[in-house]
Structure formats: C-alpha cells, structure tokens
Design an enzyme around this catalytic site. Structure first.
Site, mmCIF file in Angstrom:
data_model
loop_
_atom_site.group_PDB
_atom_site.id
_atom_site.type_symbol
_atom_site.label_atom_id
_atom_site.label_comp_id
_atom_site.label_asym_id
_atom_site.label_seq_id
_atom_site.Cartn_x
_atom_site.Cartn_y
_atom_site.Cartn_z
ATOM 1 N N HIS A 128 -21.789 -20.853 -7.589
ATOM 2 C CA HIS A 128 -21.120 -19.631 -8.038
ATOM 3 C C HIS A 128 -21.902 -18.887 -9.117
ATOM 4 O O HIS A 128 -21.333 -17.984 -9.741
ATOM 5 C CB HIS A 128 -19.734 -19.963 -8.603
ATOM 6 C CG HIS A 128 -18.688 -20.210 -7.570
ATOM 7 N ND1 HIS A 128 -17.995 -19.206 -6.933
ATOM 8 C CD2 HIS A 128 -18.217 -21.371 -7.052
ATOM 9 C CE1 HIS A 128 -17.134 -19.729 -6.079
ATOM 10 N NE2 HIS A 128 -17.250 -21.032 -6.138
ATOM 11 N N LYS A 186 -21.958 -8.762 -17.870
ATOM 12 C CA LYS A 186 -20.996 -7.858 -17.230
ATOM 13 C C LYS A 186 -21.015 -6.472 -17.883
ATOM 14 O O LYS A 186 -20.457 -5.525 -17.351
ATOM 15 C CB LYS A 186 -19.601 -8.468 -17.257
ATOM 16 C CG LYS A 186 -19.529 -9.760 -16.423
ATOM 17 C CD LYS A 186 -18.152 -10.381 -16.447
ATOM 18 C CE LYS A 186 -18.102 -11.702 -15.719
ATOM 19 N NZ LYS A 186 -18.173 -11.557 -14.248
ATOM 20 N N LYS A 188 -10.389 -6.308 -5.157
ATOM 21 C CA LYS A 188 -8.988 -5.990 -5.449
ATOM 22 C C LYS A 188 -8.823 -4.511 -5.790
ATOM 23 O O LYS A 188 -7.864 -3.863 -5.350
ATOM 24 C CB LYS A 188 -8.488 -6.866 -6.608
ATOM 25 C CG LYS A 188 -8.494 -8.353 -6.309
ATOM 26 C CD LYS A 188 -8.352 -9.167 -7.590
ATOM 27 C CE LYS A 188 -8.773 -10.606 -7.367
ATOM 28 N NZ LYS A 188 -8.927 -11.360 -8.616
ATOM 29 N N THR A 210 -14.827 -10.629 -7.499
ATOM 30 C CA THR A 210 -13.685 -10.424 -6.606
ATOM 31 C C THR A 210 -12.786 -9.303 -7.129
ATOM 32 O O THR A 210 -12.012 -8.737 -6.366
ATOM 33 C CB THR A 210 -12.856 -11.713 -6.444
ATOM 34 O OG1 THR A 210 -12.499 -12.227 -7.738
ATOM 35 C CG2 THR A 210 -13.626 -12.760 -5.669
ATOM 36 N N LYS A 267 -12.334 -7.866 -16.770
ATOM 37 C CA LYS A 267 -13.010 -9.090 -16.338
ATOM 38 C C LYS A 267 -13.406 -9.859 -17.593
ATOM 39 O O LYS A 267 -13.249 -9.363 -18.707
ATOM 40 C CB LYS A 267 -14.245 -8.782 -15.486
ATOM 41 C CG LYS A 267 -15.253 -7.852 -16.149
ATOM 42 C CD LYS A 267 -16.403 -7.539 -15.195
ATOM 43 C CE LYS A 267 -15.944 -6.635 -14.072
ATOM 44 N NZ LYS A 267 -16.475 -7.027 -12.770
ATOM 45 N N ARG A 268 -13.897 -11.064 -17.396
ATOM 46 C CA ARG A 268 -14.340 -11.855 -18.540
ATOM 47 C C ARG A 268 -15.354 -11.062 -19.363
ATOM 48 O O ARG A 268 -16.212 -10.372 -18.802
ATOM 49 C CB ARG A 268 -14.966 -13.167 -18.026
ATOM 50 C CG ARG A 268 -15.459 -14.110 -19.089
ATOM 51 C CD ARG A 268 -15.686 -15.489 -18.479
ATOM 52 N NE ARG A 268 -16.550 -15.441 -17.312
ATOM 53 C CZ ARG A 268 -17.873 -15.640 -17.329
ATOM 54 N NH1 ARG A 268 -18.472 -15.884 -18.478
ATOM 55 N NH2 ARG A 268 -18.582 -15.603 -16.225
#
Length: 853
Positions: free
Chosen positions: A374, A571, A677, A673, A565-566
C-alpha cells in the site's frame, strides 16, 4: 422528540420484500422489549443512548439468522475461505449501513418515529469505532462489505482496540488529541467468543531438543504469555442472506488477578499482569518514536496474526481438514506489511508445533499467503531492528534467518557474483544497524504480490520491489482499489441515490457500471436542475455541520473546495493553503478581478508525533482566522477546518463537495480512495497524475478532470538533477509574495518564527516539490474557476464524473482478487428456518457452527 444534534436525512426506501416479512409493529415490539430486557429501562428513565442500544440490539437480532445460516453453510460445504488480515478496519457506524443492507431502512425509521422518537438523533448516538487511521482501514471496511455482497466466504481478522484513533480537537488552531473511548457504553454489534481464546507467546528464548522420534526440534520458552479473546461482528451483504464474520482479538492476561500476591499486600502487583497484557489491544498505533513504543507495535502485530492463524487451525480441526490442505481451505491476504509476520508464524506453527518438514511447510505457506503493498514511501515499508525483533520474537528471528539463507542461496544461483543484488534482496538490511525487512518477508513468503493502482504497481515493479519483480514477474499484478457504493452513495447521499433509482432502477447499487446510463440525461435541462438542487441540499447539510464546530457562516453559492485526508507533507495540504493565501493577496492588493467565491474545507488528522503535519494544521487555521474575519474578503474567501475527520463526517462532506483536491506529489500516493468517493458523488477533481487519479482521469475523460503538476518521471528527473526549491521562490513573484507574507508573521499575530520550520523546509529541500508545482497549480485553479462560473457546464461535468465511476466500486476490485489471487467462488446462503437445527458437517448443528466458517 426534538432533534438533539442529529442531521435530518431521508434515505430512499429499499425494496420491502427482502426483509423476512418484518413489519413495523414487530419492530416496535422488539424495540420496546430490548429497552426493557437488555437495558433494564422504561421510557421515562431511558437516555438517548439507551434508545440507540435498544434499536441496535433489535437490528442485530434481525441479522442473526443470516449469520447462523452463513456459518452453517460454510461449515457444511467446507467452503474455501478468504482470511483477510488487517491491522485496521475503519468501519464507520454500523446501524445505518446494516439497515441499508437488510433493506429495511425506511421501515425501521418509520417505526421509531411512530414511537415518538427522532430516528436521526438515535443514529447520531452511535460512537464510531476508531479502528483505523485512514485509507488502509477504510479500504478494508469496503472490502469486507463487498465480500459479503458477492457471497464470498470470508473471515476478516484484526485487533479490537479498546481506544482507537484519537479524537481530534482544535484548540487555538492546534491539533489536540483526546482519547477515543468508543467502547464506553459497550458495542451491541459484537459477540464475545471466550471459548475460542488462544494463547500467544512473547519474549524469552529458544532451546533445541530431540523429540520421541529422534528428530532435532526447537522449543520456544517465552518470557510471558497473553490470551487472545475473539469478538465477532457480523458483516452483511447487500440484500442477500450472507453475513460474514469480522473477528477482532482482545488481549487478556491468562490470570487477571494473582490472589497470592494480593494477600501479601502487593495490591498493584496482583493486577500487573492484567494491565501489561491488555496493553497489546489498548490503543491503535502506539507512538513508536521510543523503543518501547516500537516493541509494543511489533507485539500488537504478532499478537493478532498468531491469534488468527491459530484460529484457522481450529477451523481445520472442526471441519476435519488435514493441515496439508490448509492452502486449499484458506486464502490469506496480508493487508500491507503490518501482518507480514504471518509468514514466519505459519512456519513456526507447522514446523515447531506440528512437526512438518521444512520444505513441505514452506510450500504450504507460500501457497496460502498473498501480499498487498500500500505504499511507495520507503519509511512506511516496516523494518524492525534485529535486536528488538529477537527480543520480542526470538524463534521468529531464527526462522527469518533460515528463510533468508535458503532464499539467498537461490538468488546466488540466478545472480552469480552480483553481491549488490543479494544485499538488495536480503530479508535483513545489513547497512549499519541491522533490520528485518517485513515487505521482503511478505514478498518471499507469498505466491502473489499486488499494488493498488496501475501507476503504483508499475512503480513497485520498477523501483520499490523491482528486484523481486525481476525474480518472479508472474507473482505481481495490479488490483486498483475501490469503495462500496452502499455506504458512500446509498447511505451517504440519499437524495442522489433516489435519483439514481428513479432514473436507472435499483440495480446500480450492486453493479455500479449501470451509472453509465446517466450520460444520456446530461443534455436534459430538467435533470441537470435536479442534480444541481441535490448538490445544493447536500451543501446546506454540510453548512449546518460546519456551524456546529465554528461560527463561520458558509456561502452556499460559493464553490466548496475540499481536501480531507490524513495530514502529511506528501499529500500537500500546504500547497493548497499557499494558493488560498495567493488569492487573498490578490484581493487585498486589488488584483482579484471577478473572483469566484470559495469555501475551502480541510479535514484530517496528523500523527501525534509528526510536528510538521501539526504545523500545517496550525497554518490552515491561522490563515482561516484572518480571512474569515476580514470584511474586505470574507464574502469571497472562507477557510474551514473540520475537526475529527472520520467516516461519519465523510458521509456529509463527500456529497457536498464541488471540487476534490487530490494534489499529492506524483509517485507518492499508492492509490487514494477519497478521490473515488468524491467523484461518484459528483465532485470534480483537481489533481496530479498520482495513484488512482491516473485511472480516474482515464475513466471520466481528460476534459472532466483538472490536471496539473509534474509527472512521476519528471519528479525523479528533477530530483536526480539537483532540485533547488529556492530557485522557484526567486523566479515566481507571486510565490515569493505568499511565502514572505506568511514568514512576516501576518497570519501568526506578528510572530515570524511560528511557521519558520515549515517554510524553511520548503525553501531548503522541499522533498515533495510543493514549490515546483505551485505555478501550475495556481494556473489550473484559474481554469477551475472559469468552469465553475458556467453553472450549466459545471453540472454536466459533475454528472459525467459520477456516471463514469463504475470501475471504482470495491465489488470490481474483489472480483479481481477472487479471480486472480484467491481462486475462490461465491457460496449462496440458504436461510435456516427459525428453530431449525440443520445438521452441518458430521454432527455439527447450525448453532454450533456459528463462527466455525
């Protein structure tokens, strides 16, 4: 009853003919019975939690017939079973999802409201199980939903963390972690199975001995032993009779109270073993910056893996299947490196406990295990110091050494004289302090290795696991992630779900490819108006949610620009906030022009020990504090940080978003993911060619995706050429202005030092190429604004985004795993009649088979 914090939501009415003939009056009677007999309350004394628990137990009872029938069928047929090993399951609240899958949401809602209670308030009482940190755990939850919906025999294994991921509060702009006490009032969805408890060894030493047949064997003499107790939760398929099992392990002491020690007056010592043992399942991801934290995390991983494998052995015994056929009965999937110790543990059980020859045991192990990677981040590929590993798991270190020796013997034959390749492939990293490489152990001990997006898999094969791909290319495949449309559309976006039902029929919930038929309605002005109205209604709900946390009024006509998100540097939430500051500066300097109003919505948690991520949260909140109170700009720009982002909040955020921010550095995100969504709920995406963004753009069309930034090869080329981020700062006046404005203390009450570590990191080394991508990001955001100005164009793009997301259903992903890796077939379930004891395999009754698979 008044709405006490619950959000008013109307969920579409599912078919009523699939719920075993359940009627509203029966639901009411059962509900009142549970309140009386389970909670011991009558209405005048009952709290909202009592009412929620009574409703939860009522619904669980409706699930039990499916659960018993499923277990009985699997046992009788000795069904090949997927065993999913994951350290995380971010399930979200159970009640609403179970009602959707049972097909009785509307019926139960109406029954509760006829009793004078507010159904939405009761839903809001359910604490969210914080059993995961982010995408990995949410993916596991989607997978178990799809496995049940596709009628795949499954046992999902993990840890029953007493305290899950922390509750996040924002105090003066900073993240503050509070204990996640999700079990305070118990968990009505689980059933404890103490009769299937197992013992797990830790520490100590090993010794050799000769057995009765004169064979040299190894005995593990542990320093301590803990007991693993399983807690089972049924996982329903969508409108079928399947109810698979999620089995989570709780750590207990073999003896929780030492009476002799207590009598000697050592009152703390009498319970010390209980306290230390229970630490194993106490908290999700203990802080592992210190040695004891690392040790506890390794112990956690081994604990749940050992419990799970021992449980599989018990199932083999119940079903009278010989150990030699273990790989035929079970397909074990390692969800990332956390459960990779399963390779060594299965070898220990087969060789040490069951006296199986090494080669036979190794063949079974490799045929049983499969590994999902992952991450592309080297620091996330778990490595344990050999000294720590040997202290916690002395026998497993010996087994890892033996696996490595035999493996490297093969490598030497294939790579004669290439010592660099041997060192690169070794299960032990010999550079400096020696480490056990868990990803390498997983690769060597598995028959299949997969990535979770096309780009991710290619980068695994080329870089991260390239040497293993060179040895065994046939083991590698891609399985692009997906998400379940049951929770993320049917439950989260009921108005859109109703529109889908009306337009397409109800089959889309099982077959998301049917959404393609929406394309023929894109030119229908009435359909577009309804689509826009649904989005606006969802924005109203989210605005009400925002009002619970802040006094920031939200402009519903503004673009909801969302990044949840985290919080992590790769990111790139800081790239987003730099753009916000750039827009603010344009407005303040009179260069804003005809700016599109925007509400920037952020959410996510930073790891407790990750200072820069916490500083990013502080910067977002500090910028928001200034912009939200500036009368010159606040009608055009607002910034909101929603605390405690989780599944519950996600169900409000994804349907309301206009723009989805998927802006990670190319080559860093495995899949993502959240991007799926957002898109299936009609949000447009601004993003890089990273992770599943690549495939998302291919599916929805390049013209419906806002692309910017360096590609993964360009990132690598720039890195090799000697990336100097300060050069971008010097060449780009707007970037320099933004950085200087933050550095001046303008957003930190005159303190120029507060954000210096963040800005210094960007200017000095910028490992995630924020400054390199800034100009392209700002230009792309201008194209986003142009598109949003044209409501009709934006709505068309929104419809096409949702219509073309069929590929990203987790049902598709699971079908690919079943076909390519697990080789497992669906097993339809026939319901056992009430009171009927069908004889399962050789004398086992249905009731005795409940969780024996």
């Amino acid at each position: 009853m008044s709405n006490q914090g619950g959000m008013t939501t109307a969920v579409r009415s599912p078919r009523a003919d699939v719920a075993d003939g359940i009627e509203k009056e029966a639901v009411k009677r059962a509900f009142l019975d549970k309140l009386f007999y389970m909670q011991g309350k009558f209405p005048k004394l009952a709290t909202l939690t009592d009412y929620y628990l009574a409703l939860a137990y009522t619904v669980r009872d409706l699930m039990l017939r499916r659960w018993v029938s499923t277990a009985a069928t699997y046992t009788a047929q000795r069904s090949r079973t997927v065993c999913y090993l994951s350290a995380e399951y971010l399930l979200g609240p159970h009640l609403g999802n179970n009602l959707i899958n049972l097909g009785i949401y509307a019926k139960v809602r109406d029954a509760v409201q006829e009793l004078g209670l507010d159904f939405e308030v009761l839903l809001a009482q359910e604490p969210e199980p914080g059993l995961g940190n982010g995408g990995l755990g949410r993916l596991a939850a989607c997978f178990v939903d799809s496995l049940a919906t596709l009628e795949i025999p499954t046992l999902a294994y993990g840890i029953r963390y007493e305290f899950g991921i922390f509750q996040q509060e924002i105090v003066d702009g900073w993240q503050v972690e509070k204990t996640d006490k999700w079990l305070t009032f118990g968990n009505p969805w689980e059933i404890a199975r103490p009769e299937w408890a197992v013992e797990v060894k830790l520490g100590g030493h090993t010794e050799q001995y000769l057995d009765d047949l004169g064979r040299l064997r190894v005995r593990w003499v542990p320093a301590k032993t803990v007991k693993g107790v399983p807690y089972d939760t049924p996982i329903l398929g969508f409108r079928n009779h399947t109810a698979n099992t999620l089995r989570l392990w709780r750590a207990e002491a073999p003896e929780s109270f030492d009476f002799a020690v207590f009598n000697r007056g050592d009152y703390y010592g009498a319970v010390n073993q209980k306290v230390t043992s229970e630490n194993l399942s106490k908290v999700l991801y203990p802080n592992d910056q210190e040695t004891r934290g690392k040790e506890l995390r390794l112990e956690q991983q081994y604990f749940f893996v050992s419990c799970s494998l021992q449980d599989m052995f018990r199932v083999l015994d119940v079903q009278r299947i010989p150990l030699e056929r273990l790989h035929e009965k079970f397909a074990v999937q390692l969800n990332d490196t956390h459960p990779a110790i399963a390779v060594a543990e299965l070898m220990r059980l087969l060789v040490d406990v069951h006296a199986m020859p090494w080669d036979t045991a190794w063949g079974i192990t490799c045929k049983t295990m499969a590994y999902t990677n992952h991450t592309l981040m080297p620091e996330a590929l778990e490595c344990w110091p050999v000294s720590l590993f040997g202290r916690v798991l002395p026998r497993h270190l010996e087994i890892v050494y033996e696996i490595n020796a035999r493996f490297l013997d093969e490598v030497r034959l294939l790579s004669f004289g290439d010592e660099d390749k041997i060192a690169a492939l070794s299960l032990i990293d010999e550079h400096g302090e020696r480490y056990v490489r868990m990803a390498h152990l997983a690769c060597v001990g598995s028959h299949a290795v997969n990535g979770v997006a096309a780009l991710h898999t290619e980068l695994l094969k080329r870089n991260v696991l390239g040497d293993f791909y060179g040895l065994w290319p046939q083991r590698f495949s891609n399985k692009t992630n997906g998400v379940t449309p049951r929770r993320w559309i049917a439950l989260a976006n009921p108005q859109l779900s109703s529109l889908f039902d009306e337009t397409l029929g109800e089959g889309w919930v099982r077959d998301l490819d049917q959404l393609r038929a929406l394309e023929r309605h894109v030119d229908d002005a009435g359909f577009r108006d309804r689509w826009h109205a649904i989005k606006r209604a969802n924005k109203e709900e989210l605005a009400a949610r925002v009002a619970q946390y802040s006094d920031v009024p939200v402009n519903l006509d503004s673009m909801f620009d969302v990044q949840v998100k985290r919080i992590h540097e790769y990111k790139r939430q800081h790239l987003n906030i730099l753009h916000v500051v750039a827009l603010y500066h344009r407005l303040k300097s009179g260069q804003g022009g005809d700016m599109v109003p925007r509400t920037f919505i952020f959410g996510g948690k930073a790891a407790p020990g990750y200072h820069i991520a916490k500083l990013m949260i502080k910067l977002i909140n500090s910028v928001g504090s200034v912009l939200n109170r500036d009368p010159q700009t606040r009608d055009l720009l607002r910034v909101v940080f929603l605390p405690n982002f989780n599944v519950t909040n996600g169900q409000r955020i994804y349907p309301a978003a206009d723009l989805s921010e998927q802006i990670s550095t190319a080559g860093k995100e495995a899949s993502g993911t959240g991007n799926m969504k957002f898109s299936m709920n009609g949000a447009l995406t601004i993003g890089t060619l990273d992770g599943a963004n690549v495939e998302l753009r291919e599916e929805i069309g390049a013209e419906n995706f806002f692309l910017f930034g360096l590609t993964a090869p360009e990132v690598e080329e720039l890195r090799r050429g000697g990336y100097r981020p300060v050069d971008y700062y010097r060449r780009d006046p707007e970037l320099a202005t933004v950085v200087d404005l933050i550095a001046s203390g303008f957003f930190s009450r005159g303190d120029p030092d507060l954000f210096a570590p963040l800005l210094g990191g960007l200017l000095d080394y910028d490992p995630y190429f924020v400054l390199a991508d800034f100009a392209a990001y700002v230009e792309c955001q201008s194209r986003v604004a142009d598109a949003y100005r044209d409501r009709d164009r934006w709505t068309r793009m929104s419809i096409l985004n949702a219509a073309r997301t069929g590929k990203f259903s987790s049902d598709r992903t699971i079908r690919e795993y079943c076909r390519d890796i697990w080789r497992v077939q669906p097993v339809p379930i026939k319901l056992v009649a009430h009171g009927e004891h069908h004889e399962a395999d050789e004398g086992l009754s249905a009731l005795h088979a409940v969780a024996a698979v």
